[in-house]
Design an enzyme around this catalytic site. Sequence first.
Site, PDB file in Angstrom:
ATOM      1  N   HIS A  70      -0.885  -0.277 -10.023  1.00  0.00           N
ATOM      2  CA  HIS A  70      -1.591  -1.117  -9.052  1.00  0.00           C
ATOM      3  C   HIS A  70      -2.148  -2.384  -9.729  1.00  0.00           C
ATOM      4  O   HIS A  70      -3.350  -2.678  -9.639  1.00  0.00           O
ATOM      5  CB  HIS A  70      -2.717  -0.350  -8.364  1.00  0.00           C
ATOM      6  CG  HIS A  70      -3.091  -0.929  -7.028  1.00  0.00           C
ATOM      7  ND1 HIS A  70      -3.602  -0.188  -5.993  1.00  0.00           N
ATOM      8  CD2 HIS A  70      -3.037  -2.209  -6.554  1.00  0.00           C
ATOM      9  CE1 HIS A  70      -3.850  -0.959  -4.945  1.00  0.00           C
ATOM     10  NE2 HIS A  70      -3.512  -2.192  -5.271  1.00  0.00           N
ATOM     11  N   GLU A  73      -4.473   7.446  -5.823  1.00  0.00           N
ATOM     12  CA  GLU A  73      -4.622   6.672  -7.049  1.00  0.00           C
ATOM     13  C   GLU A  73      -5.890   7.119  -7.781  1.00  0.00           C
ATOM     14  O   GLU A  73      -6.926   7.298  -7.149  1.00  0.00           O
ATOM     15  CB  GLU A  73      -4.679   5.171  -6.727  1.00  0.00           C
ATOM     16  CG  GLU A  73      -3.388   4.642  -6.147  1.00  0.00           C
ATOM     17  CD  GLU A  73      -3.391   3.126  -5.934  1.00  0.00           C
ATOM     18  OE1 GLU A  73      -4.434   2.482  -6.207  1.00  0.00           O
ATOM     19  OE2 GLU A  73      -2.351   2.587  -5.514  1.00  0.00           O
ATOM     20  N   ARG A  94       0.846  -1.181   0.000  1.00  0.00           N
ATOM     21  CA  ARG A  94       0.000   0.000   0.000  1.00  0.00           C
ATOM     22  C   ARG A  94       0.888   1.239   0.000  1.00  0.00           C
ATOM     23  O   ARG A  94       1.916   1.293   0.682  1.00  0.00           O
ATOM     24  CB  ARG A  94      -0.937   0.029   1.222  1.00  0.00           C
ATOM     25  CG  ARG A  94      -2.104  -0.944   1.146  1.00  0.00           C
ATOM     26  CD  ARG A  94      -3.033  -0.624  -0.015  1.00  0.00           C
ATOM     27  NE  ARG A  94      -4.218  -1.471  -0.048  1.00  0.00           N
ATOM     28  CZ  ARG A  94      -4.316  -2.625  -0.675  1.00  0.00           C
ATOM     29  NH1 ARG A  94      -3.247  -3.116  -1.302  1.00  0.00           N
ATOM     30  NH2 ARG A  94      -5.448  -3.302  -0.679  1.00  0.00           N
TER      31      ARG A  94
END
Length: 339
Positions: free
Chosen positions: A289, A270, A242
């Site tokens: 991601h 994000e 993360r």
Amino acid sequence: MEVLVTIPDTDLRASFFPPERRERLESFGTVKWNPKPEQFTPEELQDRLTGADVCVTGWGTTKLDGSVISEADSLELVTHIGGSVASIGSHALYDAGVTVCSANAVMAEYVAEGILGFVLASLREIASFDATLKEGGWKDGSRRPESLFNATVGFVGLGAVGRTLLKLLDPFDVDVLLYDPYVSDREVTEFDAVERTDLEDVLGAADVTSIHAPKTRETLHMLDAERLACMPDGATLINAARGAIVDQDALIDELRRGRLSAVIDVYEEEPLPKDSPLRSFENVILSPHVAGHPSRYRMPDTILDEIERFSEGQPLEHSISRDRFEGMTNDQLTTRDGA
């Protein structure tokens, strides 16, 4: 048996449940699908849980807290198409005796595979050589690819991803330094060439450091400027856990100085803002991601298998204990929450 699927009626749900999967799920009993293109509100979910034996959740599902499950008179199983259940689970859910399952183990395999790819791409300077050739050049004398063989690899956290990555690293004869205060000594001894130590020692000695810790109040900005400064010149940081575990501004400072390299798959914000300085550095590989992305199309089958076991009274294979739930990533936390 009644099954409630909370996932909104979107393209994502259609990819999770194409006709053959819908047919399989509906073979277990009556299935009630979320008819909306958005998540249920807490009030809507509370109402729809009445009479449901099984609840299928996904990313963004309203948290199943005490108020939401107050009318869930038949609920026995929650199955989550995802990894961490921290954002949808609650102590009230466990207090009510509901079994919680997720596809965490499946996702971990693909994230670990992605991390191995990131490590090799960084050490072998794949992105830099690719850019040089596409610009018309050939060998760049400033690029010195390294090898993973016999390297020292640091693990910040272990978890399901780290355990899988250890197996993938086995052929490379690496030495592993591990920081994880929540892993028992017995668990560590199950793996060869793993030495448990403190965080500063891991950062200070590793050629490559990979983060596998969950995002909790304790880990927010855990790798700050002081701890990043412990990393030796030329070291590589991998973050597919993360974004908020690393102080991004501090990492940007280190990358700007050219002292470290990094591969980053996760970010505090994000999508990554278009004006982020990270986009301009040659010593960082950026990924949107997607380390665990291949698992998206396999997780629904894991959940369907679990529901089938439940319907037949068989032991479940992917249940998440209360202890594991408490230690999982909580994406609802912010750096302000951790202050």
